[in-house]
Design a protein around this motif. Structure first.
Motif, PDB file in Angstrom:
ATOM      1  N   MET A 178       0.856  -1.164   0.000  1.00  0.00           N
ATOM      2  CA  MET A 178       0.000   0.000   0.000  1.00  0.00           C
ATOM      3  C   MET A 178       0.906   1.232   0.000  1.00  0.00           C
ATOM      4  SD  MET A 178      -3.241   0.880   2.445  1.00  0.00           S
ATOM      5  CE  MET A 178      -2.370   0.723   3.961  1.00  0.00           C
ATOM      6  N   ILE A 179       0.496   2.256  -0.708  1.00  0.00           N
ATOM      7  CA  ILE A 179       1.342   3.432  -0.859  1.00  0.00           C
ATOM      8  C   ILE A 179       1.288   4.377   0.343  1.00  0.00           C
ATOM      9  CG2 ILE A 179       1.312   3.367  -3.368  1.00  0.00           C
ATOM     10  CD1 ILE A 179      -0.847   5.482  -3.341  1.00  0.00           C
ATOM     11  N   PHE A 180       0.291   4.233   1.200  1.00  0.00           N
ATOM     12  CA  PHE A 180       0.166   5.082   2.388  1.00  0.00           C
ATOM     13  C   PHE A 180       0.204   4.218   3.641  1.00  0.00           C
ATOM     14  CE2 PHE A 180      -2.512   7.401  -0.781  1.00  0.00           C
ATOM     15  CZ  PHE A 180      -1.684   8.497  -0.933  1.00  0.00           C
ATOM     16  N   SER A 181       0.690   4.799   4.738  1.00  0.00           N
ATOM     17  CA  SER A 181       0.657   4.072   6.005  1.00  0.00           C
ATOM     18  C   SER A 181      -0.772   4.076   6.541  1.00  0.00           C
ATOM     19  CB  SER A 181       1.593   4.735   7.022  1.00  0.00           C
ATOM     20  OG  SER A 181       1.073   5.989   7.429  1.00  0.00           O
ATOM     21  N   LYS A 182      -1.076   3.096   7.382  1.00  0.00           N
ATOM     22  CA  LYS A 182      -2.425   3.018   7.950  1.00  0.00           C
ATOM     23  C   LYS A 182      -2.732   4.238   8.819  1.00  0.00           C
ATOM     24  CE  LYS A 182      -2.938  -1.912   7.638  1.00  0.00           C
ATOM     25  NZ  LYS A 182      -3.249  -3.164   8.289  1.00  0.00           N
ATOM     26  N   GLU A 183      -1.692   4.787   9.456  1.00  0.00           N
ATOM     27  CA  GLU A 183      -1.891   5.977  10.278  1.00  0.00           C
ATOM     28  C   GLU A 183      -2.303   7.165   9.404  1.00  0.00           C
ATOM     29  OE1 GLU A 183       1.002   4.143  10.412  1.00  0.00           O
ATOM     30  OE2 GLU A 183       0.468   3.056  12.227  1.00  0.00           O
ATOM     31  N   TYR A 184      -1.682   7.279   8.231  1.00  0.00           N
ATOM     32  CA  TYR A 184      -2.029   8.375   7.332  1.00  0.00           C
ATOM     33  C   TYR A 184      -3.443   8.202   6.782  1.00  0.00           C
ATOM     34  CZ  TYR A 184      -1.714  11.907   3.705  1.00  0.00           C
ATOM     35  OH  TYR A 184      -1.958  12.995   2.918  1.00  0.00           O
ATOM     36  N   VAL A 185      -3.819   6.971   6.520  1.00  0.00           N
ATOM     37  CA  VAL A 185      -5.190   6.710   6.047  1.00  0.00           C
ATOM     38  C   VAL A 185      -6.192   7.104   7.133  1.00  0.00           C
ATOM     39  CG1 VAL A 185      -6.813   4.937   5.272  1.00  0.00           C
ATOM     40  CG2 VAL A 185      -4.453   4.897   4.458  1.00  0.00           C
ATOM     41  N   GLY A 186      -5.851   6.828   8.383  1.00  0.00           N
ATOM     42  CA  GLY A 186      -6.705   7.249   9.500  1.00  0.00           C
ATOM     43  C   GLY A 186      -6.824   8.761   9.560  1.00  0.00           C
ATOM     44  N   TYR A 187      -5.696   9.439   9.366  1.00  0.00           N
ATOM     45  CA  TYR A 187      -5.707  10.902   9.337  1.00  0.00           C
ATOM     46  C   TYR A 187      -6.605  11.404   8.203  1.00  0.00           C
ATOM     47  CZ  TYR A 187      -4.171  15.572   8.021  1.00  0.00           C
ATOM     48  OH  TYR A 187      -4.158  16.882   7.654  1.00  0.00           O
ATOM     49  N   LEU A 188      -6.456  10.819   7.016  1.00  0.00           N
ATOM     50  CA  LEU A 188      -7.284  11.218   5.876  1.00  0.00           C
ATOM     51  C   LEU A 188      -8.771  11.031   6.173  1.00  0.00           C
ATOM     52  CD1 LEU A 188      -5.310   9.810   2.813  1.00  0.00           C
ATOM     53  CD2 LEU A 188      -5.601  12.203   3.454  1.00  0.00           C
ATOM     54  N   ALA A 189      -9.105   9.919   6.800  1.00  0.00           N
ATOM     55  CA  ALA A 189     -10.506   9.643   7.127  1.00  0.00           C
ATOM     56  C   ALA A 189     -11.043  10.693   8.095  1.00  0.00           C
ATOM     57  CB  ALA A 189     -10.649   8.243   7.717  1.00  0.00           C
ATOM     58  N   ARG A 190     -10.281  10.982   9.150  1.00  0.00           N
ATOM     59  CA  ARG A 190     -10.717  11.985  10.132  1.00  0.00           C
ATOM     60  C   ARG A 190     -10.878  13.356   9.475  1.00  0.00           C
ATOM     61  NH1 ARG A 190      -6.878   9.273  12.878  1.00  0.00           N
ATOM     62  NH2 ARG A 190      -5.353  10.953  12.691  1.00  0.00           N
ATOM     63  N   ARG A 199     -15.943   4.084   9.308  1.00  0.00           N
ATOM     64  CA  ARG A 199     -16.431   3.550   8.030  1.00  0.00           C
ATOM     65  C   ARG A 199     -15.640   4.114   6.858  1.00  0.00           C
ATOM     66  NH1 ARG A 199     -23.002   3.333   8.853  1.00  0.00           N
ATOM     67  NH2 ARG A 199     -22.956   1.697  10.415  1.00  0.00           N
ATOM     68  N   VAL A 200     -15.354   5.405   6.904  1.00  0.00           N
ATOM     69  CA  VAL A 200     -14.547   6.021   5.836  1.00  0.00           C
ATOM     70  C   VAL A 200     -13.145   5.415   5.846  1.00  0.00           C
ATOM     71  CG1 VAL A 200     -13.487   8.190   5.058  1.00  0.00           C
ATOM     72  CG2 VAL A 200     -15.880   8.156   5.775  1.00  0.00           C
ATOM     73  N   HIS A 201     -12.577   5.231   7.027  1.00  0.00           N
ATOM     74  CA  HIS A 201     -11.249   4.623   7.160  1.00  0.00           C
ATOM     75  C   HIS A 201     -11.226   3.227   6.545  1.00  0.00           C
ATOM     76  CE1 HIS A 201      -8.041   2.476   9.464  1.00  0.00           C
ATOM     77  NE2 HIS A 201      -7.373   3.551   9.104  1.00  0.00           N
ATOM     78  N   ASN A 202     -12.225   2.423   6.880  1.00  0.00           N
ATOM     79  CA  ASN A 202     -12.286   1.061   6.336  1.00  0.00           C
ATOM     80  C   ASN A 202     -12.448   1.071   4.819  1.00  0.00           C
ATOM     81  OD1 ASN A 202     -11.980  -0.065   8.863  1.00  0.00           O
ATOM     82  ND2 ASN A 202     -14.167  -0.294   9.204  1.00  0.00           N
ATOM     83  N   GLY A 203     -13.262   1.972   4.311  1.00  0.00           N
ATOM     84  CA  GLY A 203     -13.457   2.078   2.863  1.00  0.00           C
ATOM     85  C   GLY A 203     -12.183   2.493   2.147  1.00  0.00           C
ATOM     86  N   LEU A 204     -11.487   3.470   2.712  1.00  0.00           N
ATOM     87  CA  LEU A 204     -10.218   3.905   2.117  1.00  0.00           C
ATOM     88  C   LEU A 204      -9.189   2.783   2.128  1.00  0.00           C
ATOM     89  CD1 LEU A 204      -9.851   7.508   3.620  1.00  0.00           C
ATOM     90  CD2 LEU A 204     -10.177   6.921   1.218  1.00  0.00           C
ATOM     91  N   LEU A 205      -9.083   2.092   3.257  1.00  0.00           N
ATOM     92  CA  LEU A 205      -8.128   0.978   3.345  1.00  0.00           C
ATOM     93  C   LEU A 205      -8.422  -0.097   2.314  1.00  0.00           C
ATOM     94  CD1 LEU A 205      -7.408   0.190   7.103  1.00  0.00           C
ATOM     95  CD2 LEU A 205      -5.817   0.966   5.363  1.00  0.00           C
ATOM     96  N   GLU A 206      -9.682  -0.441   2.182  1.00  0.00           N
ATOM     97  CA  GLU A 206     -10.064  -1.477   1.224  1.00  0.00           C
ATOM     98  C   GLU A 206      -9.683  -1.078  -0.193  1.00  0.00           C
ATOM     99  OE1 GLU A 206     -14.125  -3.583  -0.298  1.00  0.00           O
ATOM    100  OE2 GLU A 206     -13.947  -3.120   1.840  1.00  0.00           O
ATOM    101  N   GLU A 207      -9.967   0.146  -0.561  1.00  0.00           N
ATOM    102  CA  GLU A 207      -9.638   0.616  -1.911  1.00  0.00           C
ATOM    103  C   GLU A 207      -8.126   0.671  -2.134  1.00  0.00           C
ATOM    104  OE1 GLU A 207     -11.375   1.316  -4.757  1.00  0.00           O
ATOM    105  OE2 GLU A 207     -12.974   0.342  -3.650  1.00  0.00           O
ATOM    106  N   LEU A 208      -7.392   1.152  -1.141  1.00  0.00           N
ATOM    107  CA  LEU A 208      -5.947   1.274  -1.293  1.00  0.00           C
ATOM    108  C   LEU A 208      -5.253  -0.088  -1.306  1.00  0.00           C
ATOM    109  CD1 LEU A 208      -5.345   4.378   0.974  1.00  0.00           C
ATOM    110  CD2 LEU A 208      -5.128   4.275  -1.519  1.00  0.00           C
ATOM    111  N   GLN A 209      -5.842  -1.069  -0.656  1.00  0.00           N
ATOM    112  CA  GLN A 209      -5.242  -2.401  -0.625  1.00  0.00           C
ATOM    113  C   GLN A 209      -5.617  -3.229  -1.838  1.00  0.00           C
ATOM    114  OE1 GLN A 209      -6.599  -3.694   3.222  1.00  0.00           O
ATOM    115  NE2 GLN A 209      -4.732  -2.991   4.229  1.00  0.00           N
TER     116      GLN A 209
END
Length: 92
Positions: A1-13, A36-46
């Motif tokens: 994945m191109i982003f860290s999970k922490e950054y994805v969490g930041y993006l979601a917030r 929910r946004v965090h989970n959706g972003l993670l799924e798409e990025l993975q």
């Protein structure tokens, strides 16, 4: 994945906060929406990672045939990845 999970969490917030501030969404449970946004972003990025792994498995099965015909691994990887992306209707 191109982003860290922490950054994805930041993006979601940040996304949820922006949507609430812009009055595009209304919610009493911002944390639930963020999750929910965090989970959706993670799924798409993975998705690309999952496709790459599937390509590796497919090419491993045809490794001997590729060697016999002289097919280039990077070229075949690209072609199979494009086909799988089309199959999953993914934009990579």
């Amino acid at each position: 994945m191109i982003f860290s999970k922490e950054y994805v969490g930041y993006l979601a917030r940040h996304t949820v906060k922006h949507l609430i501030d812009a009055k595009m969404i209304r919610t009493d449970k911002a944390k639930v929406v963020e999750e929910r946004v965090h989970n959706g972003l993670l799924e798409e990025l993975q998705l690309e990672d999952r496709i790459n792994e599937e390509v590796r498995v497919i090419l491993e099965a045809y490794q001997d045939d590729m060697r016999k015909t002289g097919a280039s691994y990077p070229e075949m990887f690209k072609k199979v990845k494009q086909e799988l992306a089309r199959k999953y209707k993914a934009v990579l």
